[in-house]
Design an enzyme around this catalytic site. Sequence first.
Site, PDB file in Angstrom:
ATOM      1  N   ARG A 142       6.746  -8.554   2.029  1.00 62.71           N
ATOM      2  CA  ARG A 142       7.047  -7.278   1.381  1.00 62.71           C
ATOM      3  C   ARG A 142       7.771  -7.479   0.046  1.00 62.71           C
ATOM      4  NH1 ARG A 142       6.102  -2.639   5.024  1.00 62.71           N
ATOM      5  NH2 ARG A 142       6.853  -1.438   3.224  1.00 62.71           N
ATOM      6  N   HIS A 193       5.008  -8.297  -2.282  1.00 57.93           N
ATOM      7  CA  HIS A 193       4.214  -7.084  -2.522  1.00 57.93           C
ATOM      8  C   HIS A 193       4.863  -6.196  -3.576  1.00 57.93           C
ATOM      9  CE1 HIS A 193       2.811  -2.914  -1.394  1.00 57.93           C
ATOM     10  NE2 HIS A 193       1.672  -3.532  -1.608  1.00 57.93           N
TER      11      HIS A 193
END
Length: 462
Positions: free
Chosen positions: A280, A283
């Site tokens: 994450r 990302h």
Amino acid sequence: MQLSVVGIGPGSDAYLVPAALHVLADADIVIGYHYYFQFVSHLLKPGCECIGRELSEEEARAELAVNSCRPNTHVVVISSGDAGIYAMASLVYEYAARQQRTDIQLQTVPGISAFQAAAARLGAPIGHDFCCLSLSDLMTPWATIEKRVTAAATGDFVTSLYNPRSQKRNWQLARLREIFLLHRAPETPVAIVRQVTRPEETVTLTTLTDLTVETVDMFCLVLIGNSQTYRFGEFLVTPRGYLARKPVSGEEIQEESFRQIRAQLQRADLSAADQWAVLRCIHSTADFEYEQLYFAQGQPLEHWQAYLAGGGTVVTDVTMVQAGITRAFREKFGVSVLCYLNDERVAGLAEREGLTRSQAGMRLAIAEHPTALFVVGNAPTALFELVDQYQAGRCQPAGIIAAPVGFVNVVEAKLRLKSIKTLPTVIIEGRKGGSNVAASIVNAAFTLPQGVEQAATALLNG
């Protein structure tokens, strides 16, 4: 006077287009490689003059065609397949241009090319981007051909090969195979279609690694699949993408992004939970260095997922971190996310104690929420304050996420926290970090079951 260059297809009458049939029936003179007349002589009108030449006499055929043009005469030059693909059209037009024969009515009549006929026999191998290459270096230097071969291989084009191998040019196909194996999987499907559409037609399906170049001659067309091409019985299929379309919805785009990131992760020492947090972070930044900068101790993600699921409290150093923690997650579990930076008491406390506003806000938050999950995504002074208060026994945090970003005191603040071994902690080491990174780690804790499930699925699928 008219000069037509006609593609007669790969050999069978069934593959002659109607326009070609019409032109052939109207021809007064037909010029071509003598081998091709067996396919069209029955289509010509009585009295049509047929002039056959050898395979190597292309220039002589083109010159003869232009020079044969006279009033009320229709001259036709025939080529197998499509006249514009490695055939006579370009040469005829060059000669007409060189002689400035603007008096000639020129036309090219397309035909079904060998690679199209071969592709049809194979089912659906050219459903996506493809290219055609000639391996003949009689007119084109091999250095140029090899450059194009490399481009086709690296560009993942389905590739059709004309003039793949002859008695004198017997090494070029083997060299192409070497180049393709540098960029394609050994099991890439390959087809050898010989004498396509003619009575003696044969089709051989093999792979790039098993391609036997000695079985190939000038009557063959070789077709090499791309990375998506697969064999289906006696057919080859190259997907266009309809059954694996690009993601469209926000959820689909996010899932595809996660898949691509996961495929490039390298650290084997990360737990599934920590890998999810790393994923994450990447990302939110598109920066794979975060995999190496990520440090965790005390199984923090598992601890925080349970804490947040019970309706815990999160304290952030700046409002940007607060805004980056997904509202839907907060509302689902009844989690309070607080930032004291703009509290009305901060300015006075900072002035009295000689603190930065971030430091003062953190001190106020600690006093009122000593057991919260503390998340620092901007100010190293806030992290110093948090460590000081913990070491003074004034708080017992559920954990600390340390991702301040910058140059002054950033590394030192993270190292000071790292020396504490008694707290669930995630640190983004070095100078990098930021509000989005800090928030991503909290969001990873909220969604940990999803991340662990994805990791298990990825492992199962190899």
